[in-house]
Design a protein around this motif. Structure first.
Motif, PDB file in Angstrom:
ATOM      1  N   CYS A   1      -1.210   9.093   7.995  1.00 52.09           N
ATOM      2  CA  CYS A   1      -2.393   8.265   7.757  1.00 52.09           C
ATOM      3  C   CYS A   1      -2.463   7.134   8.775  1.00 52.09           C
ATOM      4  CB  CYS A   1      -2.357   7.634   6.365  1.00 52.09           C
ATOM      5  SG  CYS A   1      -2.403   8.808   5.008  1.00 52.09           S
ATOM      6  N   THR A   2      -3.662   6.711   9.088  1.00 54.44           N
ATOM      7  CA  THR A   2      -3.884   5.472   9.826  1.00 54.44           C
ATOM      8  C   THR A   2      -4.742   4.583   8.923  1.00 54.44           C
ATOM      9  OG1 THR A   2      -5.854   6.346  10.911  1.00 54.44           O
ATOM     10  CG2 THR A   2      -3.780   6.564  12.098  1.00 54.44           C
ATOM     11  N   PHE A   3      -4.477   3.283   8.982  1.00 56.57           N
ATOM     12  CA  PHE A   3      -5.284   2.350   8.195  1.00 56.57           C
ATOM     13  C   PHE A   3      -5.279   0.983   8.841  1.00 56.57           C
ATOM     14  CE2 PHE A   3      -1.064   2.332   6.304  1.00 56.57           C
ATOM     15  CZ  PHE A   3      -0.787   0.995   6.101  1.00 56.57           C
TER      16      PHE A   3
ATOM     17  N   VAL B   1      -6.502  -3.901   2.569  1.00 55.53           N
ATOM     18  CA  VAL B   1      -6.343  -2.612   3.251  1.00 55.53           C
ATOM     19  C   VAL B   1      -7.675  -1.886   3.237  1.00 55.53           C
ATOM     20  CG1 VAL B   1      -5.182  -0.371   3.189  1.00 55.53           C
ATOM     21  CG2 VAL B   1      -3.910  -2.441   2.626  1.00 55.53           C
TER      22      VAL B   1
ATOM     23  N   PHE C   1       0.832  -1.205   0.000  1.00 53.19           N
ATOM     24  CA  PHE C   1       0.000   0.000   0.000  1.00 53.19           C
ATOM     25  C   PHE C   1       0.872   1.263   0.000  1.00 53.19           C
ATOM     26  CE2 PHE C   1      -2.243   3.219   2.630  1.00 53.19           C
ATOM     27  CZ  PHE C   1      -3.277   3.493   1.748  1.00 53.19           C
TER      28      PHE C   1
ATOM     29  N   SER D   1       1.579   4.266  -3.022  1.00 51.34           N
ATOM     30  CA  SER D   1       1.085   5.602  -2.692  1.00 51.34           C
ATOM     31  C   SER D   1       2.101   6.649  -3.124  1.00 51.34           C
ATOM     32  CB  SER D   1       0.842   5.720  -1.184  1.00 51.34           C
ATOM     33  OG  SER D   1       0.553   7.044  -0.837  1.00 51.34           O
TER      34      SER D   1
ATOM     35  N   VAL E   1      -8.880   3.760   5.602  1.00 52.01           N
ATOM     36  CA  VAL E   1      -7.732   4.659   5.527  1.00 52.01           C
ATOM     37  C   VAL E   1      -8.198   6.070   5.883  1.00 52.01           C
ATOM     38  CG1 VAL E   1      -5.922   5.596   4.035  1.00 52.01           C
ATOM     39  CG2 VAL E   1      -6.690   3.237   3.731  1.00 52.01           C
ATOM     40  N   ARG E   2      -7.509   6.679   6.850  1.00 50.76           N
ATOM     41  CA  ARG E   2      -7.802   8.060   7.238  1.00 50.76           C
ATOM     42  C   ARG E   2      -6.488   8.838   7.220  1.00 50.76           C
ATOM     43  NH1 ARG E   2     -10.918   5.258  11.327  1.00 50.76           N
ATOM     44  NH2 ARG E   2     -13.099   5.357  10.757  1.00 50.76           N
ATOM     45  N   CYS E   3      -6.465   9.905   6.434  1.00 54.56           N
ATOM     46  CA  CYS E   3      -5.233  10.686   6.294  1.00 54.56           C
ATOM     47  C   CYS E   3      -5.453  12.130   6.729  1.00 54.56           C
ATOM     48  CB  CYS E   3      -4.741  10.672   4.842  1.00 54.56           C
ATOM     49  SG  CYS E   3      -4.197   9.033   4.308  1.00 54.56           S
TER      50      CYS E   3
END
Length: 193
Positions: A137-139, A154, A97, A101, A157-159
């Motif tokens: 980010c957290t995922f 995955v 991932f 990115s 996802v929060r960025c």
């Protein structure tokens, strides 16, 4: 003579149209899941021809279980997905991932927790820098399956993105000089000799 109501007459007429014997409905051994189910339909005279050798046992080739008062054995539970296998699969999915990115550089493992016997969720935090932004980010990576056969996906996802402060050489030099003068002005206790 007494007259019958039309509803009763209609019911009698419909009964006359029904087949006279049970052989109008034909059952075969393929219609039953177990031998005990077939045994319940073995009637005197064997109208459905379920007992080919006339020994009193219907559809002898069907598996045992269900009906007839016998307990059906429960299948064993599915194999459990170990956390070590899930963690390894999740780290691989997280690395893929981040590699795909354009905003992220690295990912950090934050731990796993079991959701079900064959489902483990692992959490990650990722960071990255662009020329003008700092990204965090957290995922979550969900791993499902068994130790031998599993898949990782995955999700969630929060960025968060913040502007990156870049000082020019002159600005940086002035900021360092001001900080040095502030430190020099403070009285620092000296160690006794």
């Amino acid at each position: 003579m007494k007259r019958l109501p039309p509803l009763v007459l209609g019911s009698i007429a419909s009964l006359a149209l029904l087949p006279a014997s049970a052989s109008a409905v034909d059952y075969d051994c393929e219609d039953f899941a177990t031998q005990e189910e077939a045994q319940e339909y073995l009637l005197p005279g064997d109208p459905y021809n379920l007992d080919g050798d006339n020994d009193g046992v219907a559809c002898e080739d069907l598996p045992q279980g269900g009906g007839g008062g016998k307990a059906t054995p429960t299948p064993p539970p599915p194999p459990k997905l170990s956390k070590a296998v899930a963690r390894s699969a999740a780290r691989g999915a997280a690395a893929t991932f981040v590699r795909h990115s354009q905003r992220l550089d690295s990912a950090y493992f934050k731990g796993c927790h079991r959701k079900a016997r064959q489902h483990v969720n692992c959490n990650f935090r990722a960071r990255g820098l662009t020329s003008a932004r700092r990204v965090s980010c957290t995922f979550r990576v969900s791993v499902e399956g068994s130790d031998e056969s599993h898949s990782a996906r995955v999700g969630k996802v929060r960025c968060r993105s913040r502007p990156r402060r870049i000082l020019r050489y002159g600005q940086a030099k002035a900021a360092m000089r001001a900080a040095a003068e502030e430190l020099a002005a403070k009285n620092c206790p000296t160690a006794a000799a």
